[in-house]
Motif scaffolding. Structure first.
Motif, PDB file in Angstrom:
ATOM      1  N   LYS A  92      -1.878   0.596   1.597  1.00 25.97           N
ATOM      2  CA  LYS A  92      -1.939   1.886   0.903  1.00 25.97           C
ATOM      3  C   LYS A  92      -3.396   2.169   0.572  1.00 25.97           C
ATOM      4  O   LYS A  92      -4.106   1.297   0.073  1.00 25.97           O
ATOM      5  CB  LYS A  92      -1.110   1.854  -0.373  1.00 25.97           C
ATOM      6  N   GLU A 112      -0.341   5.775   3.752  1.00 22.40           N
ATOM      7  CA  GLU A 112       0.161   4.430   3.964  1.00 22.40           C
ATOM      8  C   GLU A 112       0.079   4.110   5.451  1.00 22.40           C
ATOM      9  O   GLU A 112       0.315   4.979   6.293  1.00 22.40           O
ATOM     10  CB  GLU A 112       1.613   4.306   3.495  1.00 22.40           C
ATOM     11  N   GLU A 150       2.282  -5.778   0.667  1.00 17.67           N
ATOM     12  CA  GLU A 150       1.673  -4.469   0.501  1.00 17.67           C
ATOM     13  C   GLU A 150       0.314  -4.681  -0.154  1.00 17.67           C
ATOM     14  O   GLU A 150       0.209  -5.393  -1.149  1.00 17.67           O
ATOM     15  CB  GLU A 150       2.557  -3.589  -0.375  1.00 17.67           C
ATOM     16  N   LYS A 165       1.903  -3.605   4.843  1.00 17.67           N
ATOM     17  CA  LYS A 165       1.722  -2.190   4.480  1.00 17.67           C
ATOM     18  C   LYS A 165       0.402  -2.073   3.737  1.00 17.67           C
ATOM     19  O   LYS A 165       0.116  -2.843   2.821  1.00 17.67           O
ATOM     20  CB  LYS A 165       2.859  -1.692   3.597  1.00 17.67           C
TER      21      LYS A 165
END
Length: 131
Positions: free
Chosen positions: A125, A79, A25, A123
């Motif tokens: 963000k 996201e 992430e 991912k």
């Protein structure tokens, strides 16, 4: 044309029946990202597509040692999954791609690998810019 299954958050869970596995992430800011891709190891004919959630941002592209930039627009407080889809395995499986992702300030490097049964994703963000 690929078939993308999305979860309740609009993030992909499968692409053409291949499970999407999130590896990392990363946090960024702003409304635009530049994604630079190249073949991480030996150039062996790997052909890929890249998806930002369900949107195709690079289609049936043969990666090489030459770096290639893709710019994408993003939104605050959202996201995204950046997913690597392998169209083949090249001469040396699996299909591995190195990439830099930058918002103009932050710059992160990541390597994703995919094969003909699974796709790797990162991912992303997007934090809200402070006023």
């Amino acid at each position: 044309m690929v078939d993308i299954d999305l979860n309740e958050y609009n993030l992909p869970t499968q692409i053409d029946g291949r499970e999407v596995h999130q590896e990392k992430e990363l946090l960024f800011r702003g409304d635009k990202l530049t994604i630079t891709v190249w073949d991480n190891r030996t150039t062996d004919g790997d052909e890929i597509s890249l998806f930002l959630n369900e949107k195709t941002i690079l289609k049936e592209f043969e990666i090489s040692k030459n770096r290639f930039d893709v710019e994408v627009n993003v939104s605050d407080n959202k996201e995204y999954y950046l997913t690597l889809y392998a169209h083949n395995l090249g001469r040396i499986p699996p299909n591995t791609v190195a990439m830099y992702i930058t918002d103009g300030v932050r710059k992160k490097m990541i390597t994703l690998s995919s094969n003909l049964s699974k796709c790797e994703a990162v991912k992303i963000k997007i934090e809200q810019l402070e006023n």
